[in-house]
Design a protein around this motif. Structure first.
Motif, PDB file in Angstrom:
ATOM      1  N   THR A  23      17.800  51.711-100.260  1.00  0.00           N
ATOM      2  CA  THR A  23      18.606  50.862-101.242  1.00  0.00           C
ATOM      3  C   THR A  23      18.060  50.975-102.752  1.00  0.00           C
ATOM      4  O   THR A  23      16.681  51.499-102.611  1.00  0.00           O
ATOM      5  CB  THR A  23      18.723  49.287-100.912  1.00  0.00           C
ATOM      6  OG1 THR A  23      17.564  48.897-100.848  1.00  0.00           O
ATOM      7  CG2 THR A  23      19.187  49.232 -99.319  1.00  0.00           C
ATOM      8  N   PRO A  24      18.512  50.784-103.616  1.00  0.00           N
ATOM      9  CA  PRO A  24      17.724  50.664-104.956  1.00  0.00           C
ATOM     10  C   PRO A  24      16.567  49.977-105.051  1.00  0.00           C
ATOM     11  O   PRO A  24      15.631  50.243-105.730  1.00  0.00           O
ATOM     12  CB  PRO A  24      18.766  50.160-105.852  1.00  0.00           C
ATOM     13  CG  PRO A  24      20.127  50.606-105.311  1.00  0.00           C
ATOM     14  CD  PRO A  24      19.912  50.493-103.781  1.00  0.00           C
ATOM     15  N   LYS A  25      16.362  49.011-104.066  1.00  0.00           N
ATOM     16  CA  LYS A  25      15.215  48.109-103.949  1.00  0.00           C
ATOM     17  C   LYS A  25      14.114  48.591-102.797  1.00  0.00           C
ATOM     18  O   LYS A  25      13.249  47.758-102.717  1.00  0.00           O
ATOM     19  CB  LYS A  25      15.671  46.680-103.456  1.00  0.00           C
ATOM     20  CG  LYS A  25      16.659  45.998-104.509  1.00  0.00           C
ATOM     21  CD  LYS A  25      16.802  44.359-104.008  1.00  0.00           C
ATOM     22  CE  LYS A  25      17.830  43.885-105.020  1.00  0.00           C
ATOM     23  NZ  LYS A  25      18.238  42.407-104.556  1.00  0.00           N
ATOM     24  N   GLY A  26      14.792  49.722-102.250  1.00  0.00           N
ATOM     25  CA  GLY A  26      13.525  50.533-101.767  1.00  0.00           C
ATOM     26  C   GLY A  26      13.449  50.077 -99.912  1.00  0.00           C
ATOM     27  O   GLY A  26      12.848  50.303 -99.080  1.00  0.00           O
ATOM     28  N   LEU A  27      14.592  49.328 -99.690  1.00  0.00           N
ATOM     29  CA  LEU A  27      14.739  48.859 -98.370  1.00  0.00           C
ATOM     30  C   LEU A  27      15.406  49.866 -97.483  1.00  0.00           C
ATOM     31  O   LEU A  27      16.231  50.564 -98.009  1.00  0.00           O
ATOM     32  CB  LEU A  27      15.591  47.515 -98.239  1.00  0.00           C
ATOM     33  CG  LEU A  27      14.967  46.325 -98.896  1.00  0.00           C
ATOM     34  CD1 LEU A  27      15.800  45.166 -98.886  1.00  0.00           C
ATOM     35  CD2 LEU A  27      13.628  46.053 -98.321  1.00  0.00           C
ATOM     36  N   PRO A  28      15.515  49.700 -96.277  1.00  0.00           N
ATOM     37  CA  PRO A  28      16.283  50.957 -95.347  1.00  0.00           C
ATOM     38  C   PRO A  28      17.813  50.487 -95.648  1.00  0.00           C
ATOM     39  O   PRO A  28      18.087  49.542 -95.895  1.00  0.00           O
ATOM     40  CB  PRO A  28      16.221  50.431 -94.140  1.00  0.00           C
ATOM     41  CG  PRO A  28      14.596  49.883 -93.960  1.00  0.00           C
ATOM     42  CD  PRO A  28      14.498  49.322 -95.507  1.00  0.00           C
ATOM     43  N   TYR A  29      18.509  51.599 -95.859  1.00  0.00           N
ATOM     44  CA  TYR A  29      20.116  51.505 -96.406  1.00  0.00           C
ATOM     45  C   TYR A  29      20.733  50.515 -95.338  1.00  0.00           C
ATOM     46  O   TYR A  29      21.652  50.032 -95.744  1.00  0.00           O
ATOM     47  CB  TYR A  29      20.803  52.758 -96.412  1.00  0.00           C
ATOM     48  CG  TYR A  29      21.802  52.952 -97.304  1.00  0.00           C
ATOM     49  CD1 TYR A  29      21.852  52.514 -98.588  1.00  0.00           C
ATOM     50  CD2 TYR A  29      23.269  52.769 -96.941  1.00  0.00           C
ATOM     51  CE1 TYR A  29      22.879  52.493 -99.263  1.00  0.00           C
ATOM     52  CE2 TYR A  29      24.173  52.791 -97.635  1.00  0.00           C
ATOM     53  CZ  TYR A  29      24.193  52.429 -98.942  1.00  0.00           C
ATOM     54  OH  TYR A  29      25.228  52.383 -99.544  1.00  0.00           O
ATOM     55  N   ILE A  30      20.375  50.637 -94.076  1.00  0.00           N
ATOM     56  CA  ILE A  30      20.898  49.735 -93.168  1.00  0.00           C
ATOM     57  C   ILE A  30      21.098  48.137 -93.493  1.00  0.00           C
ATOM     58  O   ILE A  30      22.061  47.547 -93.108  1.00  0.00           O
ATOM     59  CB  ILE A  30      20.660  49.869 -91.557  1.00  0.00           C
ATOM     60  CG1 ILE A  30      21.410  49.736 -90.505  1.00  0.00           C
ATOM     61  CG2 ILE A  30      19.060  49.560 -91.595  1.00  0.00           C
ATOM     62  CD1 ILE A  30      22.971  50.532 -90.363  1.00  0.00           C
ATOM     63  N   VAL A  31      20.184  47.887 -94.328  1.00  0.00           N
ATOM     64  CA  VAL A  31      20.058  46.680 -94.833  1.00  0.00           C
ATOM     65  C   VAL A  31      21.522  46.150 -95.816  1.00  0.00           C
ATOM     66  O   VAL A  31      22.109  45.394 -95.388  1.00  0.00           O
ATOM     67  CB  VAL A  31      18.701  46.059 -95.533  1.00  0.00           C
ATOM     68  CG1 VAL A  31      18.999  44.923 -96.298  1.00  0.00           C
ATOM     69  CG2 VAL A  31      17.711  46.273 -94.476  1.00  0.00           C
ATOM     70  N   HIS A  32      21.929  47.061 -96.511  1.00  0.00           N
ATOM     71  CA  HIS A  32      23.002  47.140 -97.279  1.00  0.00           C
ATOM     72  C   HIS A  32      24.501  46.922 -96.507  1.00  0.00           C
ATOM     73  O   HIS A  32      25.056  46.254 -96.380  1.00  0.00           O
ATOM     74  CB  HIS A  32      23.238  48.230 -98.308  1.00  0.00           C
ATOM     75  CG  HIS A  32      24.637  48.297 -99.009  1.00  0.00           C
ATOM     76  ND1 HIS A  32      25.054  47.237 -99.951  1.00  0.00           N
ATOM     77  CD2 HIS A  32      25.483  49.062 -98.699  1.00  0.00           C
ATOM     78  CE1 HIS A  32      26.234  47.721-100.100  1.00  0.00           C
ATOM     79  NE2 HIS A  32      26.672  48.979 -99.498  1.00  0.00           N
TER      80      HIS A  32
END
Length: 180
Positions: A23-32
């Motif tokens: 994500t733009p916040k650097g989290l794994p995309y699966i979080v979104h």
């Protein structure tokens, strides 16, 4: 309310498809993806949506960015899930062959308006999830454009689900505080 096996299948599929994306916040995309699904699950429960409709909404929420952001195709989703899910995810995807973001959004909304409400709900949930603190590198014009786009989505799809519509309306109002 919905089938856990369908949820797990779509979640694992999305996690594999988005693999190393962030994500733009650097989290794994699966979080979104799971955040969007959580919004949809809550709305399905509050709306007392039928199991079949909930399964479609939740599956589309988990898979909503696969065509747009991965190598997954419409045909893959058709074979691995169903025509309804493939159609829903396709409608939720931007057509990147169109030149401007405005054209892409207009086409996406047109496609979504031809889908059942449970697919339209995903677009509201996606924008709810995205209307958090804007990235630091966004200037005021970018924030205004994003807010305008959110308002357009709201105006076109607000009838798809009363709970998500109210939540998006609140998020739009709160987002205004980020604009100078």
């Amino acid at each position: 309310m919905f089938c856990q096996e369908n949820y797990i299948k779509a979640l694992e599929y999305a996690a594999s498809a988005h693999a190393e994306q962030k994500t733009p916040k650097g989290l794994p995309y699966i979080v979104h993806v799971t955040s969007v699904a959580m919004e949809v699950i809550d709305a399905c429960e509050k709306s007392k949506l039928e199991v079949e409709k909930s399964n479609l909404a939740i599956s589309c929420a988990l898979l909503h960015d696969t065509i747009e952001d991965t190598n997954i195709t419409y045909d893959d989703l058709y074979v691995d899930f169903s025509e309804a899910i493939a159609n829903g995810v396709e409608a939720l995807s931007k057509d990147k062959t169109l030149e401007s973001k405005q054209e892409q959004m207009k086409k996406s909304i047109e496609m979504l308006l031809e889908q059942p409400y449970e697919v339209q709900m995903v677009k509201l949930a996606d924008r709810i999830t995205n209307l958090s603190t804007p990235p630091k590198h966004w200037d005021n014009d970018k924030k205004k454009a994003y807010l305008k786009e959110a308002s357009f989505i709201y105006s076109c799809l607000k009838n798809s689900n009363i709970y998500l519509s109210k939540r998006l309306e609140e998020k739009i109002e709160n987002y205004k505080s980020y604009i100078d």
